[in-house]
Design an enzyme around this catalytic site. Structure first.
Site, PDB file in Angstrom:
ATOM      1  N   ARG A  41       0.806  -1.221   0.000  1.00  8.07           N
ATOM      2  CA  ARG A  41       0.000   0.000   0.000  1.00  8.07           C
ATOM      3  C   ARG A  41       0.837   1.269   0.000  1.00  8.07           C
ATOM      4  O   ARG A  41       0.398   2.297  -0.515  1.00  8.07           O
ATOM      5  CB  ARG A  41      -1.002  -0.015   1.163  1.00  8.07           C
ATOM      6  CG  ARG A  41      -0.414  -0.108   2.519  1.00  8.07           C
ATOM      7  CD  ARG A  41      -1.464  -0.433   3.580  1.00  8.07           C
ATOM      8  NE  ARG A  41      -2.177   0.744   4.061  1.00  8.07           N
ATOM      9  CZ  ARG A  41      -3.494   0.839   4.127  1.00  8.07           C
ATOM     10  NH1 ARG A  41      -4.264  -0.156   3.724  1.00  8.07           N
ATOM     11  NH2 ARG A  41      -4.081   1.928   4.596  1.00  8.07           N
ATOM     12  N   LEU A  94      -6.939   5.852   1.996  1.00  2.49           N
ATOM     13  CA  LEU A  94      -6.438   4.542   1.632  1.00  2.49           C
ATOM     14  C   LEU A  94      -7.092   3.584   2.630  1.00  2.49           C
ATOM     15  O   LEU A  94      -6.756   3.568   3.812  1.00  2.49           O
ATOM     16  CB  LEU A  94      -4.912   4.523   1.758  1.00  2.49           C
ATOM     17  CG  LEU A  94      -4.123   3.328   1.245  1.00  2.49           C
ATOM     18  CD1 LEU A  94      -4.379   3.087  -0.229  1.00  2.49           C
ATOM     19  CD2 LEU A  94      -2.636   3.553   1.506  1.00  2.49           C
ATOM     20  N   SER A  95      -8.068   2.825   2.164  1.00  2.00           N
ATOM     21  CA  SER A  95      -8.915   2.046   3.073  1.00  2.00           C
ATOM     22  C   SER A  95      -8.094   1.088   3.921  1.00  2.00           C
ATOM     23  O   SER A  95      -6.985   0.673   3.548  1.00  2.00           O
ATOM     24  CB  SER A  95      -9.948   1.252   2.274  1.00  2.00           C
ATOM     25  OG  SER A  95     -10.835   2.107   1.597  1.00  2.00           O
ATOM     26  N   SER A  96      -8.652   0.722   5.065  1.00 16.06           N
ATOM     27  CA  SER A  96      -7.953  -0.211   5.940  1.00 16.06           C
ATOM     28  C   SER A  96      -7.714  -1.530   5.198  1.00 16.06           C
ATOM     29  O   SER A  96      -8.522  -1.962   4.379  1.00 16.06           O
ATOM     30  CB  SER A  96      -8.785  -0.469   7.205  1.00 16.06           C
ATOM     31  OG  SER A  96      -9.901  -1.275   6.920  1.00 16.06           O
ATOM     32  N   GLN A  97      -6.592  -2.153   5.509  1.00 12.56           N
ATOM     33  CA  GLN A  97      -6.196  -3.343   4.763  1.00 12.56           C
ATOM     34  C   GLN A  97      -7.195  -4.480   4.945  1.00 12.56           C
ATOM     35  O   GLN A  97      -7.517  -5.205   3.989  1.00 12.56           O
ATOM     36  CB  GLN A  97      -4.798  -3.788   5.184  1.00 12.56           C
ATOM     37  CG  GLN A  97      -4.238  -4.916   4.332  1.00 12.56           C
ATOM     38  CD  GLN A  97      -2.726  -4.897   4.269  1.00 12.56           C
ATOM     39  OE1 GLN A  97      -2.126  -3.957   3.766  1.00 12.56           O
ATOM     40  NE2 GLN A  97      -2.096  -5.932   4.789  1.00 12.56           N
TER      41      GLN A  97
END
Length: 388
Positions: A41, A94-97
């Protein structure tokens, strides 16, 4: 785009290990972990991200604070990285993994599928999709020209050939339709019909709904409807058109006087601890906003409907709670009624809920256990809240 920062490899390993420990890597989709390992990411994070300091979002720049930047890009499994702030509120992330992985698993994506993504953002999710589908089979739509251009650069640097277009994601992207899979990365209240119309029969649409969970819909053989089940629980940002300041509790409280108080006999703890109850309340009372906090006397709740009605559930010690409410709606009463309905249904899990969209999108509703049976909760168009 930055590619290195102090401790980045350690943080990557720590995040992957945390997901391992929780069982977040889906067994049926081993390609997802392989893609995350190949396309980390941080390669898609901008030079500046944002950190909440308890009062406001503050910038964290990779050049001046590389370690701080890295820790924001690799937080815990359930924490998103805020990449853009507008008027003091997060506008892109940046969305949570864990959420990214869970939604990709729900998509049931196979090599060779044509996929449409709504909400490119940083381009990380686009990259993962493209690696799975193959070259030139992923189209992503982003409302912000700046974000779209940055995503194109990051994708090119990763050697991927996805198409990133600038436009309104709610309209889909008709020039490249039909698609085998459609995936949104922002929350909607109602499913745009364009997403279903641009998906092949038996294709799959995965989207966050109601800012609280995500759902997977399968398009019917005749293309005239779609239905499917809730897949997971997480908080999501709304589409940019819905990014606005809703009135807060104080503003709504000022619009009406209290209409007396009464004893509230229910323990409030499940409002905080039971995700399945919270989801059921979100279904039954879509405009209700609840804030919870403890004080010396116990757990308290402040509720409003973004318009004129409000309620306060105040702990007074000894396990006792007092309800005070005002406005045309009696929110404490509505909360109890919706809670009772959930209990009467056997306290269903959030995974027991599903959605059906039909009539060219005009009819949309949530159901529980059986899409053909009652009860159903209509998804109405959300009114624009006013603000003082």
């Amino acid at each position: 785009m930055p590619t290195t920062a102090p401790g980045i490899d350690r943080l990557r390993r720590s995040l992957a290990a945390a997901m391992d420990q929780r069982g977040d890597w889906p067994e049926r989709s081993p390609w997802i972990r392989e893609a995350v390992d190949a396309l980390p990411r941080h390669r898609f994070a901008p030079d500046r991200v944002w950190r909440w300091d308890g009062h406001a979002y503050e910038p964290v720049d990779q050049r001046t604070d590389p370690a701080g930047w890295a820790s924001e890009v690799y937080p815990g499994p359930d924490t998103a990285t805020v990449t853009e702030v507008t008027d003091g509120l997060p506008a892109s992330s940046l969305s949570s993994q864990a959420v990214v992985v869970d939604m990709l698993d729900s998509l049931l994506l196979e090599p060779g599928h044509r996929v449409l993504e709504l909400g490119t953002g940083s381009g990380w999710n686009t990259a993962l999709l493209s690696r799975r589908t193959g070259p030139r089979l992923t189209v992503s739509v982003e409302a912000s020209p700046g974000l779209a251009q940055a995503a194109r650069r990051a994708l090119a640097a990763a050697g991927l050939t996805a198409h990133v277009e600038v436009g309104d994601g709610n309209r889909g992207w008709a020039p490249a339709a039909p698609y085998d899979r459609v995936m949104a990365t922002y929350a909607v209240e109602r499913i745009p019909w364009a997403w279903i119309a641009q998906t092949r029969p038996r294709g799959r649409v995965v989207t966050p709904w109601g800012r609280l969970g995500h759902i997977a819909l399968t398009v019917a053989d005749d293309g005239r409807s779609a239905t499917g089940w809730v897949q997971g629980l997480a908080q999501f940002m709304p589409d940019r058109a819905a990014l606005r300041r809703e009135p807060d509790f104080t503003q709504v409280r000022a619009r009406s006087e209290p209409e007396g108080e009464r004893t509230f006999l229910r323990d409030l703890t499940p409002l905080q601890d039971n995700a399945h109850l919270r989801f059921a309340l979100r279904v039954a009372l879509p405009h209700l906003r609840i804030t919870l906090a403890y004080d010396a006397d116990g757990l308290n709740a402040w509720m409003h409907d973004t318009e004129e009605s409000w309620a306060v559930l105040s702990a007074i010690g000894g396990g006792r709670t007092i309800a005070t409410q005002g406005g045309p709606r009696h929110l404490a009463d509505e909360l109890e009624a919706a809670w009772d309905t959930w209990l009467d249904l056997g306290s269903p899990d959030l995974y027991d809920f599903g959605m059906t969209v039909t009539d060219s999108g005009a009819t949309q509703y949530i159901w529980v256990n059986d899409p053909a049976a009652e009860p159903r909760w209509a998804i109405t168009r959300t009114p624009m809240p006013t603000s003082d």
